[in-house]
Scaffold this motif. Sequence first.
Motif, PDB file in Angstrom:
ATOM      1  N   GLU A 270       0.839  -1.200   0.000  1.00  0.00           N
ATOM      2  CA  GLU A 270       0.000   0.000   0.000  1.00  0.00           C
ATOM      3  C   GLU A 270       0.867   1.240   0.000  1.00  0.00           C
ATOM      4  O   GLU A 270       1.966   1.246   0.561  1.00  0.00           O
ATOM      5  N   ALA A 271       0.364   2.311  -0.607  1.00  0.00           N
ATOM      6  CA  ALA A 271       1.091   3.573  -0.651  1.00  0.00           C
ATOM      7  C   ALA A 271       1.196   4.168   0.748  1.00  0.00           C
ATOM      8  O   ALA A 271       0.311   3.979   1.596  1.00  0.00           O
ATOM      9  N   GLU A 272       2.267   4.904   0.964  1.00  0.00           N
ATOM     10  CA  GLU A 272       2.465   5.563   2.249  1.00  0.00           C
ATOM     11  C   GLU A 272       1.429   6.667   2.456  1.00  0.00           C
ATOM     12  O   GLU A 272       1.101   7.403   1.535  1.00  0.00           O
ATOM     13  N   LEU A 273       0.927   6.755   3.693  1.00  0.00           N
ATOM     14  CA  LEU A 273       0.019   7.848   4.007  1.00  0.00           C
ATOM     15  C   LEU A 273       0.776   9.172   4.006  1.00  0.00           C
ATOM     16  O   LEU A 273       1.928   9.236   4.460  1.00  0.00           O
ATOM     17  N   PRO A 274       0.178  10.237   3.498  1.00  0.00           N
ATOM     18  CA  PRO A 274       0.823  11.550   3.592  1.00  0.00           C
ATOM     19  C   PRO A 274       1.052  11.928   5.052  1.00  0.00           C
ATOM     20  O   PRO A 274       0.280  11.565   5.938  1.00  0.00           O
ATOM     21  N   MET A 275       2.118  12.692   5.294  1.00  0.00           N
ATOM     22  CA  MET A 275       2.427  13.118   6.654  1.00  0.00           C
ATOM     23  C   MET A 275       1.296  13.951   7.251  1.00  0.00           C
ATOM     24  O   MET A 275       1.018  13.878   8.446  1.00  0.00           O
ATOM     25  N   THR A 276       0.631  14.746   6.443  1.00  0.00           N
ATOM     26  CA  THR A 276      -0.467  15.568   6.953  1.00  0.00           C
ATOM     27  C   THR A 276      -1.581  14.702   7.509  1.00  0.00           C
ATOM     28  O   THR A 276      -2.195  15.041   8.524  1.00  0.00           O
ATOM     29  N   VAL A 277      -1.865  13.562   6.875  1.00  0.00           N
ATOM     30  CA  VAL A 277      -2.900  12.653   7.370  1.00  0.00           C
ATOM     31  C   VAL A 277      -2.431  11.988   8.657  1.00  0.00           C
ATOM     32  O   VAL A 277      -3.190  11.841   9.623  1.00  0.00           O
ATOM     33  N   GLN A 278      -1.155  11.607   8.703  1.00  0.00           N
ATOM     34  CA  GLN A 278      -0.641  10.955   9.900  1.00  0.00           C
ATOM     35  C   GLN A 278      -0.711  11.885  11.107  1.00  0.00           C
ATOM     36  O   GLN A 278      -1.044  11.473  12.215  1.00  0.00           O
ATOM     37  N   PHE A 279      -0.392  13.153  10.898  1.00  0.00           N
ATOM     38  CA  PHE A 279      -0.431  14.106  12.003  1.00  0.00           C
ATOM     39  C   PHE A 279      -1.861  14.478  12.374  1.00  0.00           C
ATOM     40  O   PHE A 279      -2.129  14.899  13.493  1.00  0.00           O
ATOM     41  N   GLY A 326      14.151  -6.020   7.469  1.00  0.00           N
ATOM     42  CA  GLY A 326      14.112  -4.683   6.884  1.00  0.00           C
ATOM     43  C   GLY A 326      13.465  -3.656   7.798  1.00  0.00           C
ATOM     44  O   GLY A 326      13.887  -2.494   7.839  1.00  0.00           O
ATOM     45  N   LEU A 327      12.440  -4.059   8.531  1.00  0.00           N
ATOM     46  CA  LEU A 327      11.807  -3.152   9.482  1.00  0.00           C
ATOM     47  C   LEU A 327      12.729  -2.894  10.670  1.00  0.00           C
ATOM     48  O   LEU A 327      12.811  -1.756  11.165  1.00  0.00           O
ATOM     49  N   LYS A 328      13.403  -3.921  11.134  1.00  0.00           N
ATOM     50  CA  LYS A 328      14.347  -3.724  12.238  1.00  0.00           C
ATOM     51  C   LYS A 328      15.501  -2.824  11.805  1.00  0.00           C
ATOM     52  O   LYS A 328      15.977  -1.983  12.590  1.00  0.00           O
ATOM     53  N   ASP A 329      15.928  -2.957  10.557  1.00  0.00           N
ATOM     54  CA  ASP A 329      16.996  -2.092  10.055  1.00  0.00           C
ATOM     55  C   ASP A 329      16.531  -0.641   9.972  1.00  0.00           C
ATOM     56  O   ASP A 329      17.341   0.287  10.146  1.00  0.00           O
ATOM     57  N   GLY A 330      15.251  -0.431   9.714  1.00  0.00           N
ATOM     58  CA  GLY A 330      14.724   0.929   9.685  1.00  0.00           C
ATOM     59  C   GLY A 330      14.800   1.605  11.050  1.00  0.00           C
ATOM     60  O   GLY A 330      15.118   2.800  11.151  1.00  0.00           O
ATOM     61  N   THR A 419      14.434   1.427   2.811  1.00  0.00           N
ATOM     62  CA  THR A 419      13.840   0.414   1.941  1.00  0.00           C
ATOM     63  C   THR A 419      13.720  -0.920   2.681  1.00  0.00           C
ATOM     64  O   THR A 419      14.679  -1.381   3.314  1.00  0.00           O
ATOM     65  N   VAL A 420      12.540  -1.529   2.582  1.00  0.00           N
ATOM     66  CA  VAL A 420      12.269  -2.798   3.258  1.00  0.00           C
ATOM     67  C   VAL A 420      12.177  -3.895   2.197  1.00  0.00           C
ATOM     68  O   VAL A 420      11.172  -3.995   1.475  1.00  0.00           O
ATOM     69  N   PRO A 421      13.205  -4.713   2.046  1.00  0.00           N
ATOM     70  CA  PRO A 421      13.185  -5.743   0.995  1.00  0.00           C
ATOM     71  C   PRO A 421      11.999  -6.688   1.110  1.00  0.00           C
ATOM     72  O   PRO A 421      11.413  -7.101   0.102  1.00  0.00           O
ATOM     73  N   GLU A 422      11.634  -7.053   2.330  1.00  0.00           N
ATOM     74  CA  GLU A 422      10.539  -8.006   2.534  1.00  0.00           C
ATOM     75  C   GLU A 422       9.192  -7.426   2.115  1.00  0.00           C
ATOM     76  O   GLU A 422       8.211  -8.173   1.988  1.00  0.00           O
ATOM     77  N   TRP A 423       9.130  -6.140   1.925  1.00  0.00           N
ATOM     78  CA  TRP A 423       7.908  -5.485   1.472  1.00  0.00           C
ATOM     79  C   TRP A 423       8.019  -5.063   0.009  1.00  0.00           C
ATOM     80  O   TRP A 423       7.472  -4.058  -0.413  1.00  0.00           O
ATOM     81  N   GLY A 424       8.745  -5.844  -0.765  1.00  0.00           N
ATOM     82  CA  GLY A 424       8.882  -5.561  -2.191  1.00  0.00           C
ATOM     83  C   GLY A 424       9.693  -4.316  -2.484  1.00  0.00           C
ATOM     84  O   GLY A 424       9.507  -3.677  -3.533  1.00  0.00           O
ATOM     85  N   GLY A 425      10.593  -3.967  -1.578  1.00  0.00           N
ATOM     86  CA  GLY A 425      11.427  -2.788  -1.785  1.00  0.00           C
ATOM     87  C   GLY A 425      10.726  -1.483  -1.473  1.00  0.00           C
ATOM     88  O   GLY A 425      11.194  -0.412  -1.884  1.00  0.00           O
ATOM     89  N   LYS A 426       9.617  -1.529  -0.756  1.00  0.00           N
ATOM     90  CA  LYS A 426       8.909  -0.296  -0.394  1.00  0.00           C
ATOM     91  C   LYS A 426       9.783   0.548   0.530  1.00  0.00           C
ATOM     92  O   LYS A 426      10.382   0.051   1.476  1.00  0.00           O
TER      93      LYS A 426
END
Length: 459
Positions: A270-279, A326-330, A419-426
Amino acid sequence: MRTVLLSLLVLPGGCWLAPAQAREVADPPMPQVLDLREQARLRDAWLGERLDRILPALMRRENIDLWLLSAREYNEDPVVETMLPATWLAARRRTVLVFHDPGPGEAIEKLAVSRYTPGPWYEQAWSADEDIAEPGGAAQWQRVAELVRERDPRRIGINRSVTYPLADGMTATEEEALLAALGPSLASRIVSAEKLALGWLETRSAAEMNVYPLIVRMAHAIIAEGLSEKVVTPGMTTTADVAWWYRERIRELGLDTWFHPGVSLERAGEAELPMTVQFAGEEESPVIQPGDLLHVDFGITYLGLNTDTQHHAYVLRPGESDAPQGLKDGIAAGNRVQDILMSQFRNGISGNDLKDAARRLVADAGLDAAIYSHAIGYHGHAAGPWIGMWDRQDARPAIGEHPINPHTAWSIELNVRHTVPEWGGKAVRFKSEEDAYFDGERIRFLDGRQEKLHLVPRQ
């Protein structure tokens, strides 16, 4: 004072916490919350110490002989709010405080020109009986003018600021009445007390810093509880459910918050949520599913001090016992940016220059990050410079020119795209925020930082 502090430092089960202890955030036990009377006693003790020790040094640093503050009930000056007894939840009628520096070696005069005396630290300098029915408080302002004329200060500071809202507490009508009472000669000596107001708000006392780590520990404990199977049931719980659980939990514990918690998620495909929506909070409220990366932005208020923290959690899929690498590396990448940013703290550097120096090092390290840190203390977005803004990384607004001063607390806030390889490079934006203290030589986290993802359910 000692009895109160010791009762605050004990954890449930008899465990004791070393306030400056460095630690990695896991699932910390929730410290005890003092009853309201004990909180008031502690806050008043802090205020008395601050007025005696911090205020004189700041007035002399800023070369202000007389500082004049005014607030009317429910139209508060942010500085006046921090100078009143804990039992005063607002200014009473019109509360005028006058601080006069007689000179080196002399104690600061602390005068109250108000109907009620705001605590034992102030000398009552006016009888209100003659002014009860007088519109606009003319007699009250005339008494202020008398006090000023008697002391004949060279520089009279009032809280006016174009750049910093927290230093802009004197309203237009209050200033108009003051100027009329002082007359042209004394009015010509008025200067902005911007830097004095900021200094008062941003400077943390030693007594406050003995306890601030405990307040951050409370925030960490509540965050961990909310990012667990106790609150999150995959396939049922929404992000809004978690946010409102935090609000209820804060109230249940007898704490306050200075903003509504923000809870959002990212997931593979899924596409990343815009920062404005997250806040914004609840514009998006999806159901949490296995495999989701949760994010929470959370703050509490206790003993007049605030926290601001952002953590991540991973919702395990069936058969998983840990998050994808990949998430832990983030998370680790975010820790690296924190280290770089904090390595640039030094006395006197502006927020803009600190941000620019850190961003150069971050780029050299090959990290794609945004830095937007800020002071914390009496307010969530507190007095002091902005160290970048999430949507204005290259801007150098005036609000970033204030220097980094010692004995100040900071919210180390930033994000890094990884980049998270396990998430298709997202490319996922890992947003981190932890509270820290700068003593003038080094900056350190008040209660550690997140170095591992919270896992739902715990393993």
